[in-house]
Design a protein around this motif. Structure first.
Motif, PDB file in Angstrom:
ATOM      1  N   VAL A   1       0.838  -1.204   0.000  1.00  0.00           N
ATOM      2  CA  VAL A   1       0.000   0.000   0.000  1.00  0.00           C
ATOM      3  C   VAL A   1       0.873   1.253   0.000  1.00  0.00           C
ATOM      4  CG1 VAL A   1      -1.702   1.321   1.324  1.00  0.00           C
ATOM      5  CG2 VAL A   1      -1.955  -1.159   1.081  1.00  0.00           C
ATOM      6  N   LEU A   2       2.023   1.201   0.635  1.00  0.00           N
ATOM      7  CA  LEU A   2       2.911   2.366   0.665  1.00  0.00           C
ATOM      8  C   LEU A   2       3.612   2.576  -0.677  1.00  0.00           C
ATOM      9  CD1 LEU A   2       4.379   4.638   2.193  1.00  0.00           C
ATOM     10  CD2 LEU A   2       6.112   2.948   2.829  1.00  0.00           C
ATOM     11  N   TRP A   3       4.182   1.500  -1.259  1.00  0.00           N
ATOM     12  CA  TRP A   3       5.073   1.669  -2.396  1.00  0.00           C
ATOM     13  C   TRP A   3       4.419   1.533  -3.760  1.00  0.00           C
ATOM     14  CZ3 TRP A   3       9.329   4.095  -1.674  1.00  0.00           C
ATOM     15  CH2 TRP A   3      10.007   4.011  -0.449  1.00  0.00           C
ATOM     16  N   LEU A   4       3.344   0.789  -3.887  1.00  0.00           N
ATOM     17  CA  LEU A   4       2.737   0.607  -5.210  1.00  0.00           C
ATOM     18  C   LEU A   4       2.278   1.931  -5.818  1.00  0.00           C
ATOM     19  CD1 LEU A   4       1.853  -1.363  -7.422  1.00  0.00           C
ATOM     20  CD2 LEU A   4      -0.312  -1.655  -6.211  1.00  0.00           C
ATOM     21  N   PRO A   5       1.457   2.735  -5.129  1.00  0.00           N
ATOM     22  CA  PRO A   5       1.087   4.041  -5.710  1.00  0.00           C
ATOM     23  C   PRO A   5       2.280   4.992  -5.801  1.00  0.00           C
ATOM     24  CG  PRO A   5      -0.430   3.394  -3.946  1.00  0.00           C
ATOM     25  CD  PRO A   5       0.762   2.504  -3.854  1.00  0.00           C
ATOM     26  N   ALA A   6       3.208   4.903  -4.840  1.00  0.00           N
ATOM     27  CA  ALA A   6       4.339   5.832  -4.816  1.00  0.00           C
ATOM     28  C   ALA A   6       5.265   5.643  -6.004  1.00  0.00           C
ATOM     29  CB  ALA A   6       5.121   5.658  -3.515  1.00  0.00           C
ATOM     30  N   LEU A   7       5.376   4.416  -6.524  1.00  0.00           N
ATOM     31  CA  LEU A   7       6.320   4.157  -7.604  1.00  0.00           C
ATOM     32  C   LEU A   7       5.673   4.025  -8.977  1.00  0.00           C
ATOM     33  CD1 LEU A   7       8.711   1.606  -5.856  1.00  0.00           C
ATOM     34  CD2 LEU A   7       9.109   4.031  -6.288  1.00  0.00           C
ATOM     35  N   LEU A   8       4.388   3.669  -9.032  1.00  0.00           N
ATOM     36  CA  LEU A   8       3.774   3.387 -10.324  1.00  0.00           C
ATOM     37  C   LEU A   8       2.607   4.296 -10.686  1.00  0.00           C
ATOM     38  CD1 LEU A   8       3.749  -0.530 -10.351  1.00  0.00           C
ATOM     39  CD2 LEU A   8       5.433   1.027 -11.333  1.00  0.00           C
ATOM     40  N   CYS A   9       2.137   5.092  -9.771  1.00  0.00           N
ATOM     41  CA  CYS A   9       0.903   5.834 -10.053  1.00  0.00           C
ATOM     42  C   CYS A   9       1.068   7.329  -9.821  1.00  0.00           C
ATOM     43  CB  CYS A   9      -0.228   5.263  -9.187  1.00  0.00           C
ATOM     44  SG  CYS A   9      -1.775   6.171  -9.324  1.00  0.00           S
ATOM     45  N   CYS A  10       1.070   7.736  -8.557  1.00  0.00           N
ATOM     46  CA  CYS A  10       1.002   9.168  -8.231  1.00  0.00           C
ATOM     47  C   CYS A  10       1.949   9.458  -7.070  1.00  0.00           C
ATOM     48  CB  CYS A  10      -0.427   9.553  -7.867  1.00  0.00           C
ATOM     49  SG  CYS A  10      -1.272   8.320  -6.832  1.00  0.00           S
ATOM     50  N   PRO A  11       3.265   9.454  -7.321  1.00  0.00           N
ATOM     51  CA  PRO A  11       4.228   9.572  -6.219  1.00  0.00           C
ATOM     52  C   PRO A  11       4.080  10.831  -5.388  1.00  0.00           C
ATOM     53  CG  PRO A  11       5.316   9.851  -8.349  1.00  0.00           C
ATOM     54  CD  PRO A  11       3.937   9.342  -8.633  1.00  0.00           C
ATOM     55  N   CYS A  12       4.014  11.978  -6.016  1.00  0.00           N
ATOM     56  CA  CYS A  12       3.967  13.234  -5.251  1.00  0.00           C
ATOM     57  C   CYS A  12       2.702  13.308  -4.393  1.00  0.00           C
ATOM     58  CB  CYS A  12       4.042  14.430  -6.193  1.00  0.00           C
ATOM     59  SG  CYS A  12       5.621  14.569  -7.073  1.00  0.00           S
ATOM     60  N   LEU A  13       1.561  13.005  -4.993  1.00  0.00           N
ATOM     61  CA  LEU A  13       0.296  13.059  -4.262  1.00  0.00           C
ATOM     62  C   LEU A  13       0.267  12.034  -3.144  1.00  0.00           C
ATOM     63  CD1 LEU A  13      -2.570  14.152  -3.926  1.00  0.00           C
ATOM     64  CD2 LEU A  13      -3.328  12.488  -5.652  1.00  0.00           C
ATOM     65  N   TRP A  14       0.767  10.838  -3.413  1.00  0.00           N
ATOM     66  CA  TRP A  14       0.727   9.769  -2.405  1.00  0.00           C
ATOM     67  C   TRP A  14       1.585  10.107  -1.196  1.00  0.00           C
ATOM     68  CZ3 TRP A  14      -2.817   6.345  -1.941  1.00  0.00           C
ATOM     69  CH2 TRP A  14      -2.628   5.216  -1.144  1.00  0.00           C
ATOM     70  N   TRP A  15       2.812  10.611  -1.431  1.00  0.00           N
ATOM     71  CA  TRP A  15       3.663  11.002  -0.305  1.00  0.00           C
ATOM     72  C   TRP A  15       3.037  12.152   0.469  1.00  0.00           C
ATOM     73  CZ3 TRP A  15       6.479   7.378   1.117  1.00  0.00           C
ATOM     74  CH2 TRP A  15       7.266   6.608   0.251  1.00  0.00           C
ATOM     75  N   LEU A  16       2.433  13.116  -0.246  1.00  0.00           N
ATOM     76  CA  LEU A  16       1.817  14.257   0.421  1.00  0.00           C
ATOM     77  C   LEU A  16       0.684  13.806   1.337  1.00  0.00           C
ATOM     78  CD1 LEU A  16       1.527  17.308   0.807  1.00  0.00           C
ATOM     79  CD2 LEU A  16       0.030  17.344  -1.206  1.00  0.00           C
ATOM     80  N   ILE A  17      -0.166  12.903   0.843  1.00  0.00           N
ATOM     81  CA  ILE A  17      -1.286  12.408   1.660  1.00  0.00           C
ATOM     82  C   ILE A  17      -0.771  11.742   2.929  1.00  0.00           C
ATOM     83  CG2 ILE A  17      -3.152  10.711   1.751  1.00  0.00           C
ATOM     84  CD1 ILE A  17      -3.640  11.266  -1.215  1.00  0.00           C
ATOM     85  N   ASN A  18       0.220  10.880   2.787  1.00  0.00           N
ATOM     86  CA  ASN A  18       0.712  10.147   3.954  1.00  0.00           C
ATOM     87  C   ASN A  18       1.450  11.043   4.937  1.00  0.00           C
ATOM     88  OD1 ASN A  18       0.231   7.079   3.810  1.00  0.00           O
ATOM     89  ND2 ASN A  18       0.831   7.564   1.723  1.00  0.00           N
ATOM     90  N   ILE A  19       2.175  12.039   4.432  1.00  0.00           N
ATOM     91  CA  ILE A  19       2.847  12.970   5.334  1.00  0.00           C
ATOM     92  C   ILE A  19       1.831  13.794   6.113  1.00  0.00           C
ATOM     93  CG2 ILE A  19       4.279  15.057   5.396  1.00  0.00           C
ATOM     94  CD1 ILE A  19       5.944  13.821   3.136  1.00  0.00           C
ATOM     95  N   VAL A  20       0.786  14.267   5.424  1.00  0.00           N
ATOM     96  CA  VAL A  20      -0.256  15.035   6.108  1.00  0.00           C
ATOM     97  C   VAL A  20      -0.934  14.183   7.181  1.00  0.00           C
ATOM     98  CG1 VAL A  20      -2.512  16.129   5.804  1.00  0.00           C
ATOM     99  CG2 VAL A  20      -0.658  16.627   4.194  1.00  0.00           C
TER     100      VAL A  20
END
Length: 218
Positions: free
Chosen positions: A174-193
């Protein structure tokens, strides 16, 4: 590197990170002492919580600070990405550099270059490596190398134990699949928030999926 946790993923009984039930008070001889004490926490879908049960974090270390969690994740990222980049150089590198003839279409060109040809192959290789890294260390003792340096640990929310293989794998995917193949910037931003704003357990989306929390260690 020494390892004070068993390889089976289950901490010993004297593990300082393992949540322990509250001991009942000594009997005073009163007939009311025969009633069993209430459970220390309500399992529930996430191990209990403020909605009808005691806090499942009772008896566990404090939650990990968001700043330390972000730094630990950055350390883990560098530990994997630098060797992966060096290995990829003979095949053109992870990031392909192409000549710009003035026909660039901005973001669409960047996207097409990133996910075309060997770029997609290296993205998939990176996904496998990152997921394997996170799964192995999270299941081993709850601590990746970055978390070990920052004195953090992943724990199951319901009982404080080291995540089993299934939970560790789900958390990593769940952490790495979207981060590497889909929407890295948005995914990291969501999790950091979420690390700063999620109440009461500071769970990222990967924590919610695996029902884990990140706590401090000594």
């Amino acid at each position: 590197m020494s390892n004070d946790q068993p390889t089976s993923g289950q901490p010993p009984e004297d593990d300082p990170f393992l949540k322990k039930p509250h001991e009942p008070p000594p009997s005073s001889g009163s007939p009311y002492d025969s009633a069993p004490p209430p459970p220390p926490y309500d399992p529930g879908p996430y191990g209990g919580g403020p909605y009808g049960g005691a806090d499942p974090l009772a008896g566990m270390p404090p939650l990990g600070e968001p700043g330390k969690r972000i730094l630990a994740r950055l350390i883990d990222f560098l530990i994997i990405s630098i060797p992966l980049y060096l290995i990829s150089l003979p095949w053109g590198g992870v990031v392909e550099v192409t000549e710009n003839n003035g026909d660039s279409n901005g973001v669409s060109d960047v996207f097409s270059q990133t996910y075309s040809g060997h770029q997609l192959v290296w993205s998939l290789i990176g996904l496998v490596v990152y997921v394997a890294y996170d799964t192995y260390f999270t299941h081993k003792d709850g601590r990746t190398l970055g978390k070990r340096l920052l004195k953090l640990r992943v724990a199951m929310l319901n009982d404080g134990r080291v995540p089993d293989t299934g939970a560790a794998f789900l958390r990593a995917v769940v952490l790495w699949l979207p981060a590497l193949l889909c929407c890295p910037c948005l995914w990291w931003l969501i999790n950091i928030v979420l690390m700063f704003t999620d109440k009461p357990y500071r769970q990222g989306l990967h924590d919610k999926a695996a029902k884990t929390v990140v706590v401090q260690t000594n």
